[in-house]
Design an enzyme around this catalytic site. Structure first.
Site, mmCIF file in Angstrom:
data_model
loop_
_atom_site.group_PDB
_atom_site.id
_atom_site.type_symbol
_atom_site.label_atom_id
_atom_site.label_comp_id
_atom_site.label_asym_id
_atom_site.label_seq_id
_atom_site.Cartn_x
_atom_site.Cartn_y
_atom_site.Cartn_z
ATOM 1 N N HIS A 286 0.833 -1.204 0.000
ATOM 2 C CA HIS A 286 0.000 0.000 0.000
ATOM 3 C C HIS A 286 0.868 1.253 0.000
ATOM 4 C CE1 HIS A 286 -3.332 2.706 1.160
ATOM 5 N NE2 HIS A 286 -2.418 3.263 1.956
ATOM 6 N N GLU A 287 1.903 1.262 0.825
ATOM 7 C CA GLU A 287 2.764 2.442 0.895
ATOM 8 C C GLU A 287 3.550 2.642 -0.401
ATOM 9 O OE1 GLU A 287 2.275 4.545 3.089
ATOM 10 O OE2 GLU A 287 1.036 3.262 4.351
ATOM 11 N N HIS B 269 1.625 4.656 -2.815
ATOM 12 C CA HIS B 269 1.758 6.110 -2.696
ATOM 13 C C HIS B 269 3.003 6.609 -3.429
ATOM 14 C CE1 HIS B 269 -1.625 6.626 -0.127
ATOM 15 N NE2 HIS B 269 -1.126 5.966 0.887
ATOM 16 N N HIS C 4 3.102 9.343 -6.469
ATOM 17 C CA HIS C 4 4.003 10.501 -6.489
ATOM 18 C C HIS C 4 4.816 10.531 -7.778
ATOM 19 C CE1 HIS C 4 7.478 12.887 -4.471
ATOM 20 N NE2 HIS C 4 6.580 13.702 -4.962
#
Length: 228
Positions: free
Chosen positions: A99-100, A103, A107
């Site tokens: 999940h991270e 991100h 970006h």
């Protein structure tokens, strides 16, 4: 008295939902933390593997203290994972790590909701604190302009929460697709990771509902103060 105003009832459903969401993420993460993946990858290895697959070789994966403090830092371009995720081979840890990385991909691709959220963080940090000061001053001294300014500034926090929802849901969707496509998780393991990420997503939904409820309460208090 202000603290016993009946408008507080607006917050009760939101507080119940928030408490439920927090219990849900804790219990779900704990459940799937006890189930190790067949692939045997740790959370740190999964994050590194996925980052490298997208050419993000220069984004380090670091250890951070705390529980469920995992996050991607877009300012410093660093992935930070808690020890429960960094070292663990569990389905829960792998889901969080993926999940991270979602991100980080957002970006990299300049995903619009993420860019908007990041750009308004300084404004929200400033306005959310100032909003309460202005609102309370306006309430106690009967100054409508301060009441209105407090409500307007607090609205920034609501907007931030609303923008956060697509960011978090998109990161989770990316994570689940990647975990299956890269052969990191299989079958029921994917379902377990989805359960963890769905529970985590509910905490953001609960935060949004709470922010909206708080804004409604401020509006009700403001109207009651004017009537009096």
């Amino acid at each position: 008295m202000f603290y016993y105003d009946s408008s507080f009832i607006v917050l009760i459903p939101a507080l119940i939902i928030s408490a439920w969401a927090q219990m849900k993420i804790t219990s779900t993460f704990n459940k799937y933390s006890r189930i190790n993946s067949m692939g045997g990858y740790t959370g740190a290895q999964v994050a590194r593997k996925l980052l490298d697959s997208h050419g993000l070789f220069d984004v380090p994966v670091e250890l951070i203290s705390g529980k469920l403090t995992d996050h991607y830092d877009p300012t410093n371009r660093v992935m930070r994972l808690s020890s429960d995720v960094y070292y663990s081979t569990s389905v829960a840890s792998i889901g969080v790590a993926a999940h991270e990385t979602g991100h980080a991909f957002q970006h990299q691709e300049r995903y619009s909701p993420l860019i908007i959220r990041n750009s308004i963080v300084p404004i929200v940090n400033f306005s959310s604190n100032l909003s309460w000061i202005l609102f309370f001053l306006g309430f106690f001294f009967g100054l409508p302009n301060l009441l209105n300014m407090g409500i307007i500034l607090f609205s920034a926090a609501v907007i931030f929460q609303l923008v956060t929802l697509p960011v978090e849901f998109n990161a989770s969707n990316r994570a689940l697709i990647l975990l299956e496509d890269k052969g990191i998780l299989y079958g029921n393991e994917i379902k377990g990771a989805k359960s963890v990420l769905s529970a985590a997503a509910m905490t953001y939904v609960a935060a949004t509902i709470t922010a909206i409820a708080q804004l409604l309460r401020l509006i009700i208090l403001s109207n009651n103060r004017r009537d009096n």
